[in-house]
Scaffold this active site. Structure first.
Site, short mmCIF file in Angstrom:
data_model
loop_
_atom_site.label_atom_id
_atom_site.label_comp_id
_atom_site.label_asym_id
_atom_site.label_seq_id
_atom_site.Cartn_x
_atom_site.Cartn_y
_atom_site.Cartn_z
N ASP A 191 -19.33 74.31 28.27
CA ASP A 191 -19.62 74.23 26.81
C ASP A 191 -18.52 75.15 26.07
OD1 ASP A 191 -22.31 73.62 27.82
OD2 ASP A 191 -22.10 72.55 25.55
N LYS A 243 -24.62 75.18 30.21
CA LYS A 243 -26.21 75.14 30.15
C LYS A 243 -26.97 76.21 31.02
CE LYS A 243 -28.06 72.66 28.32
NZ LYS A 243 -28.43 72.95 26.70
N ALA A 255 -20.68 68.97 25.31
CA ALA A 255 -19.52 69.58 24.41
C ALA A 255 -18.65 68.58 23.93
CB ALA A 255 -18.92 70.79 25.31
#
Lengths: 363, 363
Positions: free
Chosen positions: B254, B265, B67
């Site tokens: 993220d 993830k 990210a």
């Protein structure tokens, strides 16, 4: 094509009940024929073993895998070997030594030791008979082990499917299918029964690293039977459970301890925890031969440690930097509190109740 | 060798603070230089992007991932593009259009949108300045984003390490390291801080299918720094937790919703459930730029669906039978109840308490 090829190799139809089979013996009893599972799904080919030692190698190297299937392969290994030693006094020591070699090939699955023990008992009964009679008796015993396993799988499937309503999505791990048994499968036997009864929506198959049994084997045998299957990576199960896309987790077993703790392919325990967290049933499907009354609890089960290389290489490709190692416990243990039921050919055990889980013969 | 090669490509030392870097801009501001992460760990090579659109492609195709790193890459993309449009009236629409293209490359990580918004704001401030001044201002803004991210990582590392005693085994997932950020890393920044303080025993790195970020990237950058790391398949975490071999789970993020739900993830959520079951802390380490006050809860986060092909193929090898498909959600959402703390450069948030998780600038 493959059906006729296997039947041709054997000199008769396979006992698996399908056009393929994990382990068979030739009609003449002179070779064990194993599906080379490491080459699936790309290539369907068979390995012919002429000695019990070759069968032990094939078990260790995972040409054949799956607790019931390696028991059957071992039984066939001893059957073909029994022709080699005709001297009555040497026969039993010879059979036992080969049996020990087979059992040592993989330590966790109890079916291997169970099948070898059964073959040695059969050998004891005919130790003083003429050589050809001994050979015929041991071939017959191995074939009985195989036939009984297929029947047990069908019984487990029917018994397990009765626990479900319709529209079922089964999440499974590794391969507990026809390829892991004499035929039909344990967890996938239940799936086949659900499919035949019109209750199955689909199967979500964990790819099952590091050996990809889900991606390679479960997907292969289910898609061959026209059963809807989608593959997941091993980290996806929680996501799909949380979304409500999973009805139940259904897996096989390599050994069930007397108290109901279950050893199965690494990754199974994590699924059981996830199932509990999401209020989903977690079913273990395994024949009586996988129940081990000699093992009191799961912590007494030897967990096979395999090589780092099997994790860090995919084909010729090294997936980690040079010098980095991976851990590789091949199995884990799921404590009975997380197991909704253990479905065998003879009973539905609920080990969470604290009742001992014993095979029909010991109850 | 690689240090001098990257410095040579850039015409100056990388801002990452290491000999390698996920994303940099050349000293002249005429190219974005990205480490080709898909070729790690085997080959360390850099991709040179001459346009913002090339950067967008590289983000979508995962040349660069993580990210914070994709935010920095996007900022650099807009910086190099800002030289191309000298007409004052056209400049901002041009910058915004390129920004939209970058944001569309990957939907889940919020840092990408955050960095683009910050670059557009910088553009607005200098929209009527001479072209060369605009270009210099946008290059400076992108470099500030990069430098601040490295400083934030070091602050998170120090803040996170203070939560631990000695002899720590960290289990991590994916790569939240130097390769996923401007440098130093978020989760792996915490690991680096623990290592420097002598508190770290080892890291257990999930291989993280289907992209192998743990096997390929986390193992690469930790072993390069001499930090003990062992790779696990994604199904092994529960086994090692149950044996008492894990002190804590530490991951990146993220996007963090306002209520503290965390998108990361695929596979992260399962680890959080396992950590809870075993009474282990589950820490998320992420910069303020990953906190998204615009997203009230995790269920509002768009989960990117990537292709089945990325799951079923490893290199050229097809791991499933022809015709079988895999699911591929790239992320999952971990609800705040399972998150022990979210560690940013400015605070340790405990979202389980029900307090909103906001970046320092919004508090």
């Amino acid at each position: 094509v493959s059906a006729s090829r296997l039947a041709h190799l054997l000199g008769r139809p396979p006992l698996s009940g399908a056009t393929y089979s994990a382990a068979e013996i030739t009609a003449r009893g002179n070779a064990v024929v194993l599906l080379e599972q490491r080459r699936l799904p790309g290539v369907e080919t068979y390995v012919t073993c002429r000695t019990s030692t070759e069968v032990a190698w094939a078990i260790r190297d995972m040409v054949v895998r799956g607790a019931p299937a390696i028991g059957i392969a071992a039984a066939y290994g001893l059957a073909i070997a029994s022709v080699d030693e005709s001297e009555a006094g040497a026969f039993l020591p010879y059979l036992r030594a080969l049996g020990d070699e087979l059992v040592a090939a993989r330590p966790t699955a109890v079916n291997l030791a169970w099948a070898v023990r059964r073959m040695v008992h059969a050998g004891e009964r005919v130790a003083h008979a003429p050589g050809p009679d001994r050979f015929r008796a041991l071939c017959a015993e191995a074939e009985s082990i195989h036939r009984e396993d297929v029947l047990a799988c069908r019984a487990m499937g029917a018994r397990g499917a009765a626990l479900f309503g319709s529209g079922v999505t089964v999440l499974t791990h590794c391969n507990a299918g026809a390829l892991a048994t004499g035929g039909y499968g344990t967890a996938l036997g239940l799936v086949r029964a659900l499919h035949h009864e019109g209750k199955l929506a689909r199967v979500l198959a964990d790819e099952t690293r590091p050996y990809w049994q889900g991606a390679r084997l479960t997907a292969w045998e289910l898609s061959r039977d026209g059963i809807p299957v989608e593959v997941l990576t091993d980290g996806m199960a929680g996501h799909f459970m949380r979304r409500g896309d999973v009805s139940a987790v259904v897996v096989g077993a390599d050994r069930v301890a007397r108290n109901g703790d279950v050893a199965n392919k690494i990754g199974t325990y994590g699924l059981a925890v996830l199932a509990k967290h999401h209020g989903l049933p977690f079913y273990v499907v395994a024949p009586d031969s996988t129940l081990d009354p000699e093992t009191p609890r799961g912590d007494a089960i030897v967990i096979e440690e395999r090589s780092s290389d099997e994790v860090v290489r995919v084909g010729d490709k090294l997936m980690v930097p040079e010098g980095v190692r991976a851990r590789h416990p091949a199995f884990d243990v799921t404590p009975r509190e997380l197991v909704t039921a253990i479905i065998t050919e003879s009973a539905v055990h609920r080990p969470g109740d604290g009742v001992e889980v014993l095979p029909a013969a010991s109850r």
